[in-house]
Design a protein around this motif. Structure first.
Motif, PDB file in Angstrom:
ATOM      1  N   VAL A  22      -7.384 -11.923 -16.041  1.00 48.03           N
ATOM      2  CA  VAL A  22      -6.578 -12.535 -14.992  1.00 48.03           C
ATOM      3  C   VAL A  22      -6.231 -11.443 -13.997  1.00 48.03           C
ATOM      4  N   GLU A  23      -6.415 -11.734 -12.726  1.00 46.68           N
ATOM      5  CA  GLU A  23      -6.091 -10.755 -11.686  1.00 46.68           C
ATOM      6  C   GLU A  23      -5.335 -11.443 -10.564  1.00 46.68           C
ATOM      7  N   TYR A  24      -4.306 -10.753 -10.076  1.00 47.73           N
ATOM      8  CA  TYR A  24      -3.506 -11.232  -8.949  1.00 47.73           C
ATOM      9  C   TYR A  24      -3.585 -10.211  -7.834  1.00 47.73           C
ATOM     10  N   ASN A  25      -3.693 -10.687  -6.596  1.00 47.57           N
ATOM     11  CA  ASN A  25      -3.717  -9.812  -5.425  1.00 47.57           C
ATOM     12  C   ASN A  25      -2.835 -10.413  -4.341  1.00 47.57           C
ATOM     13  N   GLY A  26      -2.106  -9.539  -3.634  1.00 48.19           N
ATOM     14  CA  GLY A  26      -1.252  -9.980  -2.542  1.00 48.19           C
ATOM     15  C   GLY A  26      -1.769  -9.452  -1.215  1.00 48.19           C
ATOM     16  N   TYR A  27      -1.761 -10.305  -0.188  1.00 47.32           N
ATOM     17  CA  TYR A  27      -2.281  -9.943   1.129  1.00 47.32           C
ATOM     18  C   TYR A  27      -1.284 -10.315   2.221  1.00 47.32           C
ATOM     19  N   ARG A  28      -1.119  -9.434   3.187  1.00 48.56           N
ATOM     20  CA  ARG A  28      -0.345  -9.724   4.392  1.00 48.56           C
ATOM     21  C   ARG A  28      -1.328 -10.237   5.431  1.00 48.56           C
ATOM     22  N   ARG A  29      -1.026 -11.376   6.015  1.00 47.00           N
ATOM     23  CA  ARG A  29      -1.924 -11.993   6.992  1.00 47.00           C
ATOM     24  C   ARG A  29      -1.493 -11.629   8.405  1.00 47.00           C
ATOM     25  N   GLN A  30      -2.426 -11.683   9.335  1.00 48.27           N
ATOM     26  CA  GLN A  30      -2.124 -11.367  10.728  1.00 48.27           C
ATOM     27  C   GLN A  30      -1.197 -12.384  11.378  1.00 48.27           C
ATOM     28  N   ASP A  31      -1.124 -13.592  10.835  1.00 42.19           N
ATOM     29  CA  ASP A  31      -0.261 -14.617  11.420  1.00 42.19           C
ATOM     30  C   ASP A  31       1.170 -14.565  10.897  1.00 42.19           C
ATOM     31  N   GLY A  32       1.499 -13.523  10.093  1.00 41.36           N
ATOM     32  CA  GLY A  32       2.855 -13.364   9.585  1.00 41.36           C
ATOM     33  C   GLY A  32       3.086 -14.002   8.227  1.00 41.36           C
ATOM     34  N   LEU A  33       2.108 -14.731   7.736  1.00 36.67           N
ATOM     35  CA  LEU A  33       2.225 -15.332   6.406  1.00 36.67           C
ATOM     36  C   LEU A  33       1.606 -14.397   5.367  1.00 36.67           C
ATOM     37  N   TRP A  34       1.660 -14.811   4.117  1.00 32.80           N
ATOM     38  CA  TRP A  34       1.183 -14.010   2.995  1.00 32.80           C
ATOM     39  C   TRP A  34       0.265 -14.861   2.126  1.00 32.80           C
ATOM     40  N   LEU A  70       2.323 -18.157   1.542  1.00 29.52           N
ATOM     41  CA  LEU A  70       3.786 -18.167   1.560  1.00 29.52           C
ATOM     42  C   LEU A  70       4.318 -17.621   2.867  1.00 29.52           C
ATOM     43  N   ASP A  71       5.554 -17.989   3.195  1.00 28.71           N
ATOM     44  CA  ASP A  71       6.236 -17.357   4.315  1.00 28.71           C
ATOM     45  C   ASP A  71       7.159 -16.262   3.764  1.00 28.71           C
ATOM     46  N   ASP A  72       7.916 -15.624   4.639  1.00 33.74           N
ATOM     47  CA  ASP A  72       8.802 -14.534   4.219  1.00 33.74           C
ATOM     48  C   ASP A  72       9.884 -14.983   3.247  1.00 33.74           C
ATOM     49  N   LEU A  74       9.364 -16.963   0.815  1.00 33.56           N
ATOM     50  CA  LEU A  74       8.650 -17.313  -0.407  1.00 33.56           C
ATOM     51  C   LEU A  74       8.492 -18.827  -0.580  1.00 33.56           C
ATOM     52  N   THR A  75       8.422 -19.534   0.540  1.00 30.35           N
ATOM     53  CA  THR A  75       8.189 -20.973   0.514  1.00 30.35           C
ATOM     54  C   THR A  75       6.700 -21.229   0.703  1.00 30.35           C
ATOM     55  N   VAL A  76       6.154 -22.110  -0.125  1.00 27.16           N
ATOM     56  CA  VAL A  76       4.718 -22.411  -0.091  1.00 27.16           C
ATOM     57  C   VAL A  76       4.377 -23.166   1.186  1.00 27.16           C
ATOM     58  N   GLN A  77       3.469 -22.588   1.964  1.00 28.85           N
ATOM     59  CA  GLN A  77       2.972 -23.208   3.188  1.00 28.85           C
ATOM     60  C   GLN A  77       1.647 -23.924   2.960  1.00 28.85           C
ATOM     61  N   ASP A  78       0.853 -23.407   2.021  1.00 27.64           N
ATOM     62  CA  ASP A  78      -0.436 -24.017   1.700  1.00 27.64           C
ATOM     63  C   ASP A  78      -0.867 -23.501   0.340  1.00 27.64           C
ATOM     64  N   VAL A  79      -1.753 -24.224  -0.303  1.00 28.83           N
ATOM     65  CA  VAL A  79      -2.294 -23.808  -1.595  1.00 28.83           C
ATOM     66  C   VAL A  79      -3.673 -24.434  -1.752  1.00 28.83           C
ATOM     67  N   SER A  80      -4.573 -23.650  -2.320  1.00 28.13           N
ATOM     68  CA  SER A  80      -5.908 -24.178  -2.618  1.00 28.13           C
ATOM     69  C   SER A  80      -6.377 -23.589  -3.939  1.00 28.13           C
ATOM     70  N   ALA A  81      -7.205 -24.356  -4.621  1.00 27.14           N
ATOM     71  CA  ALA A  81      -7.773 -23.914  -5.895  1.00 27.14           C
ATOM     72  C   ALA A  81      -9.285 -24.037  -5.830  1.00 27.14           C
ATOM     73  N   ARG A  82      -9.948 -23.159  -6.552  1.00 33.21           N
ATOM     74  CA  ARG A  82     -11.397 -23.219  -6.699  1.00 33.21           C
ATOM     75  C   ARG A  82     -11.701 -23.152  -8.197  1.00 33.21           C
ATOM     76  N   MET A  83     -12.509 -24.084  -8.656  1.00 38.45           N
ATOM     77  CA  MET A  83     -12.875 -24.123 -10.069  1.00 38.45           C
ATOM     78  C   MET A  83     -14.388 -23.875 -10.154  1.00 38.45           C
ATOM     79  N   ALA A 104       7.587 -26.003  -1.963  1.00 38.94           N
ATOM     80  CA  ALA A 104       8.342 -25.405  -3.067  1.00 38.94           C
ATOM     81  C   ALA A 104       8.606 -23.934  -2.740  1.00 38.94           C
ATOM     82  N   ARG A 105       9.655 -23.396  -3.322  1.00 37.28           N
ATOM     83  CA  ARG A 105      10.019 -22.004  -3.052  1.00 37.28           C
ATOM     84  C   ARG A 105       9.996 -21.211  -4.350  1.00 37.28           C
TER      85      ARG A 105
END
Length: 193
Positions: A22-34, A70-72, A74-83, A104-105
């Motif tokens: 299991v691996e988790y990665n965090g990214y800062r986006r150019q539009d201010g979201l994460w 997420l926004d600053d 920590l509220t979910v703005q979008d979510v996608s899954a790939r199986m 959700a936050r």
């Protein structure tokens, strides 16, 4: 202190049968979201007979990923899954099942929100597991980045850090809090006669 190079003690020979990575990665986006991404892969080190046929050694039983935006706050703005690999074709029917998490936050009640919004047969247990632990990666990514930016600007971060009182090292009556965040230190009852 780093103990990762230590081999677990064992008195008998072992054969590895199953690996879950299991691996988790965090990214800062150019539009201010994460974007916080999680990826899970399960595989066996031997050929496995499954209800749908023979699964060769090293082939993925489960291989799936989630991207949580997420926004600053920590509220979910979008979510996608790939199986990418699932044991059954019907698993793919819930690949888009995480959308109810939008709004959700991450914080107190995050796991409860997952259960209420996508619990049981509404989604996949592995996707829920990844999603639950995405919260830690988000907290390691977003507030930490903001705190570092504040320090770079010579300012003192305001408020109590979210991690105080959440683990043994950061206990409020401990020496680490007393040294680094004395304003939040709370002597234990034993220290106060």
């Amino acid at each position: 202190m780093n103990h990762q190079d230590q081999t677990p003690p064992t008195s008998c020979a072992r054969e590895r049968l199953h690996t879950r990575s299991v691996e988790y990665n965090g990214y800062r986006r150019q539009d201010g979201l994460w974007d916080i991404e999680a990826e899970l892969r399960d595989y066996r080190h031997y050929d496995t007979q499954t209800p749908t046929g023979l699964l060769p050694a090293q082939a993925s039983v489960h291989h799936m990923a989630i991207t949580l935006t997420l926004d600053d706050d920590l509220t979910v703005q979008d979510v996608s899954a790939r199986m990418m690999s699932t044991p059954f074709g019907s698993c793919l029917e819930v690949e888009t099942s995480l959308k109810p998490m939008v709004g959700a936050r991450i914080g107190s009640g995050w796991r409860r929100a997952i259960t209420e919004r996508i619990g049981g047969i509404q989604s996949c247990t592995h996707l829920r597991e990844l999603l639950a632990n995405l919260a830690t990666a988000a907290l390691q990514t977003i507030p930490t980045w903001h705190a570092q930016q504040t320090k770079k600007q010579g300012q003192s971060p305001g408020g109590r850090p979210h991690y105080l009182g959440q683990c043994h090292a950061w206990r409020l009556d401990g020496p680490l809090v007393q040294k680094i965040y004395p304003q939040f230190h709370q002597p234990s009852q034993q220290e106060n006669p």
